[in-house]
Design a protein around this motif. Structure first.
Motif, PDB file in Angstrom:
ATOM      1  N   SER A 155     -33.037  38.008  39.917  1.00  0.00           N
ATOM      2  CA  SER A 155     -31.613  37.807  41.432  1.00  0.00           C
ATOM      3  C   SER A 155     -32.652  39.153  42.164  1.00  0.00           C
ATOM      4  O   SER A 155     -31.887  39.246  43.486  1.00  0.00           O
ATOM      5  N   ILE A 156     -32.347  40.375  41.463  1.00  0.00           N
ATOM      6  CA  ILE A 156     -32.701  41.419  42.519  1.00  0.00           C
ATOM      7  C   ILE A 156     -33.873  41.247  42.814  1.00  0.00           C
ATOM      8  O   ILE A 156     -34.635  42.102  43.980  1.00  0.00           O
ATOM      9  N   CYS A 157     -35.213  40.497  42.378  1.00  0.00           N
ATOM     10  CA  CYS A 157     -36.273  40.494  43.255  1.00  0.00           C
ATOM     11  C   CYS A 157     -36.115  39.424  43.798  1.00  0.00           C
ATOM     12  O   CYS A 157     -36.878  39.666  45.001  1.00  0.00           O
ATOM     13  N   GLY A 158     -35.400  38.464  43.778  1.00  0.00           N
ATOM     14  CA  GLY A 158     -35.356  37.920  45.196  1.00  0.00           C
ATOM     15  C   GLY A 158     -35.616  35.967  44.794  1.00  0.00           C
ATOM     16  O   GLY A 158     -35.162  35.122  45.202  1.00  0.00           O
ATOM     17  N   ALA A 159     -36.704  36.157  44.348  1.00  0.00           N
ATOM     18  CA  ALA A 159     -37.354  35.081  44.381  1.00  0.00           C
ATOM     19  C   ALA A 159     -38.278  35.123  42.736  1.00  0.00           C
ATOM     20  O   ALA A 159     -38.284  35.932  42.152  1.00  0.00           O
ATOM     21  N   GLN A 160     -38.812  34.108  42.302  1.00  0.00           N
ATOM     22  CA  GLN A 160     -39.768  33.803  41.286  1.00  0.00           C
ATOM     23  C   GLN A 160     -40.731  35.331  41.158  1.00  0.00           C
ATOM     24  O   GLN A 160     -41.952  35.134  41.966  1.00  0.00           O
ATOM     25  N   PRO A 161     -41.068  36.106  40.843  1.00  0.00           N
ATOM     26  CA  PRO A 161     -42.338  37.442  40.532  1.00  0.00           C
ATOM     27  C   PRO A 161     -43.829  36.438  39.749  1.00  0.00           C
ATOM     28  O   PRO A 161     -43.577  35.836  39.524  1.00  0.00           O
ATOM     29  N   GLU A 162     -44.834  37.541  40.733  1.00  0.00           N
ATOM     30  CA  GLU A 162     -46.248  37.269  40.603  1.00  0.00           C
ATOM     31  C   GLU A 162     -46.217  37.932  38.920  1.00  0.00           C
ATOM     32  O   GLU A 162     -46.920  37.002  38.351  1.00  0.00           O
ATOM     33  N   ARG A 163     -45.437  38.837  38.689  1.00  0.00           N
ATOM     34  CA  ARG A 163     -46.186  39.532  37.736  1.00  0.00           C
ATOM     35  C   ARG A 163     -44.144  39.873  36.661  1.00  0.00           C
ATOM     36  O   ARG A 163     -44.019  40.608  37.506  1.00  0.00           O
ATOM     37  N   ALA A 164     -44.797  39.919  35.550  1.00  0.00           N
ATOM     38  CA  ALA A 164     -43.684  40.582  34.405  1.00  0.00           C
ATOM     39  C   ALA A 164     -44.182  41.693  33.817  1.00  0.00           C
ATOM     40  O   ALA A 164     -45.501  40.799  32.638  1.00  0.00           O
ATOM     41  N   GLU A 165     -43.631  42.667  33.446  1.00  0.00           N
ATOM     42  CA  GLU A 165     -44.261  43.672  32.685  1.00  0.00           C
ATOM     43  C   GLU A 165     -43.243  43.939  31.382  1.00  0.00           C
ATOM     44  O   GLU A 165     -41.987  44.541  32.598  1.00  0.00           O
ATOM     45  N   ILE A 166     -42.505  43.751  30.554  1.00  0.00           N
ATOM     46  CA  ILE A 166     -41.750  43.518  29.911  1.00  0.00           C
ATOM     47  C   ILE A 166     -42.129  44.637  28.438  1.00  0.00           C
ATOM     48  O   ILE A 166     -42.564  44.332  27.403  1.00  0.00           O
ATOM     49  N   MET A 167     -41.367  45.803  28.466  1.00  0.00           N
ATOM     50  CA  MET A 167     -40.996  46.722  27.729  1.00  0.00           C
ATOM     51  C   MET A 167     -40.335  47.066  26.289  1.00  0.00           C
ATOM     52  O   MET A 167     -39.370  46.712  27.384  1.00  0.00           O
ATOM     53  N   LEU A 168     -39.694  46.221  25.376  1.00  0.00           N
ATOM     54  CA  LEU A 168     -39.027  46.289  24.572  1.00  0.00           C
ATOM     55  C   LEU A 168     -38.509  47.450  23.824  1.00  0.00           C
ATOM     56  O   LEU A 168     -39.804  47.488  22.927  1.00  0.00           O
ATOM     57  N   PHE A 169     -37.689  47.419  23.290  1.00  0.00           N
ATOM     58  CA  PHE A 169     -37.249  48.355  22.208  1.00  0.00           C
ATOM     59  C   PHE A 169     -36.476  48.159  21.043  1.00  0.00           C
ATOM     60  O   PHE A 169     -36.099  47.291  21.523  1.00  0.00           O
ATOM     61  N   GLY A 170     -36.411  48.743  19.790  1.00  0.00           N
ATOM     62  CA  GLY A 170     -35.627  48.192  18.924  1.00  0.00           C
ATOM     63  C   GLY A 170     -36.252  47.607  18.498  1.00  0.00           C
ATOM     64  O   GLY A 170     -36.799  46.773  17.942  1.00  0.00           O
ATOM     65  N   SER A 171     -34.583  46.361  18.245  1.00  0.00           N
ATOM     66  CA  SER A 171     -34.433  45.214  17.480  1.00  0.00           C
ATOM     67  C   SER A 171     -35.450  43.873  18.266  1.00  0.00           C
ATOM     68  O   SER A 171     -36.164  43.365  17.548  1.00  0.00           O
ATOM     69  N   PHE A 172     -35.270  44.395  19.401  1.00  0.00           N
ATOM     70  CA  PHE A 172     -35.746  43.501  20.610  1.00  0.00           C
ATOM     71  C   PHE A 172     -37.299  43.512  20.444  1.00  0.00           C
ATOM     72  O   PHE A 172     -38.308  42.981  19.650  1.00  0.00           O
ATOM     73  N   ALA A 173     -37.945  44.834  20.241  1.00  0.00           N
ATOM     74  CA  ALA A 173     -38.984  44.726  19.970  1.00  0.00           C
ATOM     75  C   ALA A 173     -40.188  44.235  18.090  1.00  0.00           C
ATOM     76  O   ALA A 173     -41.284  43.666  18.146  1.00  0.00           O
ATOM     77  N   LYS A 174     -38.971  44.406  17.572  1.00  0.00           N
ATOM     78  CA  LYS A 174     -39.444  44.053  16.000  1.00  0.00           C
ATOM     79  C   LYS A 174     -39.484  42.923  15.945  1.00  0.00           C
ATOM     80  O   LYS A 174     -40.062  41.963  14.862  1.00  0.00           O
ATOM     81  N   THR A 175     -38.212  42.078  16.211  1.00  0.00           N
ATOM     82  CA  THR A 175     -37.808  40.794  16.162  1.00  0.00           C
ATOM     83  C   THR A 175     -38.614  39.817  17.146  1.00  0.00           C
ATOM     84  O   THR A 175     -37.455  38.248  17.276  1.00  0.00           O
ATOM     85  N   TYR A 176     -39.100  39.958  18.103  1.00  0.00           N
ATOM     86  CA  TYR A 176     -38.594  39.656  19.275  1.00  0.00           C
ATOM     87  C   TYR A 176     -39.481  37.958  19.340  1.00  0.00           C
ATOM     88  O   TYR A 176     -38.519  37.030  20.278  1.00  0.00           O
ATOM     89  N   LYS A 177     -40.430  37.631  18.546  1.00  0.00           N
ATOM     90  CA  LYS A 177     -40.914  36.162  18.938  1.00  0.00           C
ATOM     91  C   LYS A 177     -40.164  35.715  17.672  1.00  0.00           C
ATOM     92  O   LYS A 177     -39.906  34.463  17.888  1.00  0.00           O
ATOM     93  N   GLY A 178     -39.457  36.296  16.255  1.00  0.00           N
ATOM     94  CA  GLY A 178     -39.443  35.474  15.146  1.00  0.00           C
ATOM     95  C   GLY A 178     -37.747  34.669  16.113  1.00  0.00           C
ATOM     96  O   GLY A 178     -36.665  33.857  15.571  1.00  0.00           O
ATOM     97  N   HIS A 179     -36.898  35.359  16.691  1.00  0.00           N
ATOM     98  CA  HIS A 179     -35.604  35.511  17.494  1.00  0.00           C
ATOM     99  C   HIS A 179     -36.085  34.710  19.058  1.00  0.00           C
ATOM    100  O   HIS A 179     -34.518  34.843  19.311  1.00  0.00           O
ATOM    101  N   GLY A 180     -36.853  34.795  19.403  1.00  0.00           N
ATOM    102  CA  GLY A 180     -37.130  33.726  20.438  1.00  0.00           C
ATOM    103  C   GLY A 180     -36.461  34.554  21.581  1.00  0.00           C
ATOM    104  O   GLY A 180     -36.614  33.571  23.017  1.00  0.00           O
ATOM    105  N   THR A 181     -36.663  36.388  21.491  1.00  0.00           N
ATOM    106  CA  THR A 181     -36.614  37.376  22.682  1.00  0.00           C
ATOM    107  C   THR A 181     -37.401  37.036  23.651  1.00  0.00           C
ATOM    108  O   THR A 181     -36.764  36.582  25.598  1.00  0.00           O
ATOM    109  N   ASP A 182     -38.846  36.719  23.820  1.00  0.00           N
ATOM    110  CA  ASP A 182     -40.109  36.399  24.086  1.00  0.00           C
ATOM    111  C   ASP A 182     -39.300  35.790  25.328  1.00  0.00           C
ATOM    112  O   ASP A 182     -39.520  35.578  26.401  1.00  0.00           O
ATOM    113  N   VAL A 183     -39.343  34.138  24.290  1.00  0.00           N
ATOM    114  CA  VAL A 183     -38.585  32.968  25.249  1.00  0.00           C
ATOM    115  C   VAL A 183     -37.321  32.668  26.704  1.00  0.00           C
ATOM    116  O   VAL A 183     -37.718  32.067  27.737  1.00  0.00           O
TER     117      VAL A 183
END
Length: 223
Positions: free
Chosen positions: A35-63
């Motif tokens: 929403s802040i970008c205003g449209a679909q971005p061309e590139r997304a760099e996503i940095m995860l911390f804590g529990s997000f970083a440890k379990t992001y694939k298993g819990h589906g945080t990435d998708v």
């Protein structure tokens, strides 16, 4: 990539995935950044911390995060395929793991979006039950839940800007529920974040954008 096996309702939002914090909240954070970008971005760099970083694939945080960047709502059946869909529409996605930081909520993410020469950044956390808290917008410290329509207004710090914006909202009989203003220094870049009881009309937004000191207006809409 881990795929979701079923959908169900939790207390709060209707969502897809095993955890409201890791999926519904993550999707809302992604959608807020878009929403802040205003449209679909061309590139997304996503940095995860804590529990997000440890379990992001298993819990589906990435998708879920990428689904939000694609403007999918938390109950959208396309969420499990969001990484593939992002690839198909030409949105490059890069995941990174942030350094451990005990001062951050365990479910914290920093999202940097680029679209041409423009760049946008949001840092926030998923605090449970699908609820989120946005902590930074373009490196300005904020503290908003985006539970209501929220105006994000980058502008130049100068006399009368805040008054002009609130006067326009008053003209259209729009009630402010919360408001934050931050600046990098006197006369420098500033950010106004305004929570509203209802989404402003396009006419009201256009009047705000037309103000000389205002760069742009984005609206974070609850999902």
């Amino acid at each position: 990539m881990s795929s979701f096996r079923h959908s169900f309702d939790i207390i709060g939002p209707v969502m897809i995935g095993p955890s409201s914090s890791h999926t519904a909240g993550a999707a809302r954070l992604g959608r807020s950044a878009r929403s802040i970008c205003g449209a679909q971005p061309e590139r997304a760099e996503i940095m995860l911390f804590g529990s997000f970083a440890k379990t992001y694939k298993g819990h589906g945080t990435d998708v879920a995060l990428v689904a939000g960047l694609l403007d999918f709502e938390t109950h959208d059946s396309r969420i499990p395929r969001s990484l593939k869909i992002a690839e198909e529409v030409g949105m490059e996605v890069l995941f990174r793991m942030g350094k451990p930081n005990p001062d951050l909520h365990p479910n914290t993410v920093r999202i940097r979006l680029t679209q041409g020469e423009r760049a946008f950044e949001l840092m926030g956390c998923s605090i449970g039950g699908g609820a989120i808290e946005i902590l930074e917008i373009n490196q300005f410290k904020v503290k908003i839940t985006a539970a209501y329509p929220t105006l994000v207004i980058p502008h130049v710090d100068q006399f009368g800007v805040v008054a002009a914006v609130t006067a326009i909202l008053s003209k259209y009989q729009l009630n402010i529920s919360a408001m934050e203003v931050a600046r990098r220094g006197r006369g420098r870049e500033a950010l106004m974040v305004i929570g509203m009881d209802e989404r402003p009309s396009q006419e009201a937004v256009q009047e705000i954008v037309a103000l000389e000191a205002v760069h742009d207006v984005s609206i974070i809409t609850p999902s």
